[in-house]
Design a protein around this motif. Structure first.
Motif, PDB file in Angstrom:
ATOM      1  N   ALA A   1       0.917  -1.112  -0.010  1.00 29.46           N
ATOM      2  CA  ALA A   1       0.012  -0.001  -0.025  1.00 29.46           C
ATOM      3  C   ALA A   1       0.979   1.155   0.092  1.00 29.46           C
ATOM      4  O   ALA A   1       0.466   2.178  -0.653  1.00 29.46           O
ATOM      5  CB  ALA A   1      -1.007  -0.165   1.263  1.00 29.46           C
ATOM      6  N   SER A   5       1.110   3.773  -3.288  1.00 30.82           N
ATOM      7  CA  SER A   5       0.750   5.326  -3.169  1.00 30.82           C
ATOM      8  C   SER A   5       1.826   6.105  -3.630  1.00 30.82           C
ATOM      9  O   SER A   5       1.586   7.232  -4.106  1.00 30.82           O
ATOM     10  CB  SER A   5       0.168   5.446  -1.730  1.00 30.82           C
ATOM     11  OG  SER A   5       1.074   5.251  -0.666  1.00 30.82           O
ATOM     12  N   ALA A 122      -8.798  -6.792  -1.143  1.00 31.92           N
ATOM     13  CA  ALA A 122      -8.209  -6.178  -0.081  1.00 31.92           C
ATOM     14  C   ALA A 122      -6.880  -5.491  -0.275  1.00 31.92           C
ATOM     15  O   ALA A 122      -6.551  -4.352  -0.160  1.00 31.92           O
ATOM     16  CB  ALA A 122      -8.167  -7.092   1.182  1.00 31.92           C
ATOM     17  N   TYR A 123      -6.089  -6.079  -1.191  1.00 32.19           N
ATOM     18  CA  TYR A 123      -4.783  -5.657  -1.592  1.00 32.19           C
ATOM     19  C   TYR A 123      -5.241  -4.389  -2.652  1.00 32.19           C
ATOM     20  O   TYR A 123      -4.571  -3.292  -2.067  1.00 32.19           O
ATOM     21  CB  TYR A 123      -4.081  -6.749  -2.320  1.00 32.19           C
ATOM     22  CG  TYR A 123      -3.006  -6.171  -3.383  1.00 32.19           C
ATOM     23  CD1 TYR A 123      -1.799  -5.914  -2.966  1.00 32.19           C
ATOM     24  CD2 TYR A 123      -3.191  -6.008  -4.644  1.00 32.19           C
ATOM     25  CE1 TYR A 123      -0.672  -5.404  -3.616  1.00 32.19           C
ATOM     26  CE2 TYR A 123      -2.317  -5.612  -5.574  1.00 32.19           C
ATOM     27  CZ  TYR A 123      -0.985  -5.384  -4.869  1.00 32.19           C
ATOM     28  OH  TYR A 123      -0.033  -4.890  -5.865  1.00 32.19           O
ATOM     29  N   PHE A 125      -7.646  -2.368  -2.373  1.00 26.42           N
ATOM     30  CA  PHE A 125      -8.407  -1.523  -1.375  1.00 26.42           C
ATOM     31  C   PHE A 125      -7.353  -0.855  -0.887  1.00 26.42           C
ATOM     32  O   PHE A 125      -7.240   0.625  -0.655  1.00 26.42           O
ATOM     33  CB  PHE A 125      -9.284  -2.334  -0.493  1.00 26.42           C
ATOM     34  CG  PHE A 125      -9.748  -1.205   0.557  1.00 26.42           C
ATOM     35  CD1 PHE A 125     -10.799  -0.286   0.261  1.00 26.42           C
ATOM     36  CD2 PHE A 125      -9.413  -1.365   1.853  1.00 26.42           C
ATOM     37  CE1 PHE A 125     -11.256   0.689   1.298  1.00 26.42           C
ATOM     38  CE2 PHE A 125      -9.781  -0.453   2.881  1.00 26.42           C
ATOM     39  CZ  PHE A 125     -10.910   0.368   2.629  1.00 26.42           C
ATOM     40  N   PHE A 126      -6.449  -1.468  -0.003  1.00 27.19           N
ATOM     41  CA  PHE A 126      -5.429  -0.854   0.786  1.00 27.19           C
ATOM     42  C   PHE A 126      -4.478  -0.121  -0.152  1.00 27.19           C
ATOM     43  O   PHE A 126      -3.826   0.918   0.312  1.00 27.19           O
ATOM     44  CB  PHE A 126      -4.711  -1.890   1.710  1.00 27.19           C
ATOM     45  CG  PHE A 126      -5.617  -2.127   2.813  1.00 27.19           C
ATOM     46  CD1 PHE A 126      -5.925  -1.428   3.911  1.00 27.19           C
ATOM     47  CD2 PHE A 126      -6.039  -3.546   3.047  1.00 27.19           C
ATOM     48  CE1 PHE A 126      -6.719  -1.765   4.746  1.00 27.19           C
ATOM     49  CE2 PHE A 126      -6.926  -3.702   4.091  1.00 27.19           C
ATOM     50  CZ  PHE A 126      -7.188  -3.044   4.759  1.00 27.19           C
ATOM     51  N   GLN A 128      -5.290   1.596  -2.800  1.00 24.98           N
ATOM     52  CA  GLN A 128      -6.095   2.909  -3.036  1.00 24.98           C
ATOM     53  C   GLN A 128      -6.356   3.773  -1.928  1.00 24.98           C
ATOM     54  O   GLN A 128      -6.312   5.042  -1.738  1.00 24.98           O
ATOM     55  CB  GLN A 128      -7.403   2.648  -3.780  1.00 24.98           C
ATOM     56  CG  GLN A 128      -6.832   2.111  -5.001  1.00 24.98           C
ATOM     57  CD  GLN A 128      -6.353   2.959  -6.213  1.00 24.98           C
ATOM     58  OE1 GLN A 128      -6.612   4.076  -6.135  1.00 24.98           O
ATOM     59  NE2 GLN A 128      -5.338   2.567  -6.773  1.00 24.98           N
ATOM     60  N   ILE A 129      -6.563   3.223  -0.761  1.00 27.39           N
ATOM     61  CA  ILE A 129      -6.904   4.073   0.473  1.00 27.39           C
ATOM     62  C   ILE A 129      -5.780   5.033   0.961  1.00 27.39           C
ATOM     63  O   ILE A 129      -6.161   5.924   1.661  1.00 27.39           O
ATOM     64  CB  ILE A 129      -7.418   2.874   1.433  1.00 27.39           C
ATOM     65  CG1 ILE A 129      -8.305   3.745   2.781  1.00 27.39           C
ATOM     66  CG2 ILE A 129      -6.133   2.310   2.413  1.00 27.39           C
ATOM     67  CD1 ILE A 129      -9.589   3.975   2.332  1.00 27.39           C
ATOM     68  N   LEU A 130      -4.531   4.754   0.622  1.00 28.66           N
ATOM     69  CA  LEU A 130      -3.380   5.302   1.169  1.00 28.66           C
ATOM     70  C   LEU A 130      -2.769   6.422  -0.061  1.00 28.66           C
ATOM     71  O   LEU A 130      -1.978   7.022   0.209  1.00 28.66           O
ATOM     72  CB  LEU A 130      -2.222   4.584   1.435  1.00 28.66           C
ATOM     73  CG  LEU A 130      -2.466   3.891   2.915  1.00 28.66           C
ATOM     74  CD1 LEU A 130      -1.608   3.007   3.269  1.00 28.66           C
ATOM     75  CD2 LEU A 130      -2.820   4.765   3.963  1.00 28.66           C
ATOM     76  N   SER A 162       7.711   0.333   2.934  1.00 29.52           N
ATOM     77  CA  SER A 162       7.302  -0.713   2.119  1.00 29.52           C
ATOM     78  C   SER A 162       8.611  -1.824   2.117  1.00 29.52           C
ATOM     79  O   SER A 162       8.137  -3.101   2.179  1.00 29.52           O
ATOM     80  CB  SER A 162       7.208  -0.544   0.711  1.00 29.52           C
ATOM     81  OG  SER A 162       5.991   0.477   0.542  1.00 29.52           O
ATOM     82  N   CYS A 165       8.351  -3.384   5.599  1.00 31.76           N
ATOM     83  CA  CYS A 165       7.045  -4.412   5.480  1.00 31.76           C
ATOM     84  C   CYS A 165       7.301  -5.582   4.725  1.00 31.76           C
ATOM     85  O   CYS A 165       6.731  -7.003   5.250  1.00 31.76           O
ATOM     86  CB  CYS A 165       5.837  -3.862   4.964  1.00 31.76           C
ATOM     87  SG  CYS A 165       5.005  -2.690   6.123  1.00 31.76           S
TER      88      CYS A 165
END
Length: 174
Positions: A1, A5, A122-123, A125-126, A128-130, A162, A165
């Protein structure tokens, strides 16, 4: 994510950099976009080649390291040279093609069977969310009077997160 971003924000930030600091015209900015786009095709092939030598996790980390390195070098050395900026645009394009290919490959291969739809959702979504965060940090620094060249370096934080992570993820083989 975080890497997605930051990489999305990179194109916006280098456009701002090229227009504000290098006085690019709209045609020159279009040429820069074309260079990034065409170079990304080479990055897709590099990601495939890297899988012969490295795990997808290590390949992704290497790609993020190169992206951060090229961004730092561009911020440090591109002050007025359009030609040098076009060269960096090609490097960013290669790294972008490599990153998007290897990240999706890694995500697809670690998702358990029969969970692919929900976990891929979910991959995405996360990712795009950030997408707003690196741009907000850049804009805040820019509005505070910090040089665009220094503000551009804020992307390195997201790529570093990243890489960390990916390291915490553990061995790819497991």
């Amino acid at each position: 994510a975080f890497s997605g971003s930051a990489t999305q924000a990179l194109l916006i930030i280098i456009t701002t950099y090229s227009i504000d600091l290098l006085n690019f015209s709209s045609i020159q900015a279009g040429i820069m976009y074309l260079i990034v786009l065409l170079s990304s095709v080479l990055g897709c092939y590099i990601s495939e080649l890297s899988l012969r030598l490295l795990s997808p996790r290590r390949s992704n980390q290497l790609c993020l390291g190169f992206t951060a390195l090229f961004t730092a070098l561009a911020a440090a050395f591109v002050k007025g040279s359009h030609a040098l900026f076009y060269i960096f645009a090609s490097f960013w394009g290669v790294c972008g093609g490599w990153k998007y290919t290897i990240e999706r490959y890694l995500a697809i291969t670690i998702i358990p069977k029969n969970k692919d739809a929900e976990l891929m959702g979910a991959y995405l979504f996360f990712g795009q969310i950030l997408s707003w965060l690196p741009q907000l940090v850049f804009a805040a620094l820019n509005e505070a009077g910090v040089s665009i060249r220094i503000s551009m370096l804020s992307l390195l934080i997201f790529w570093f997160i990243s890489v960390i992570c990916l390291e915490i993820m553990g061995p790819y083989e497991n």
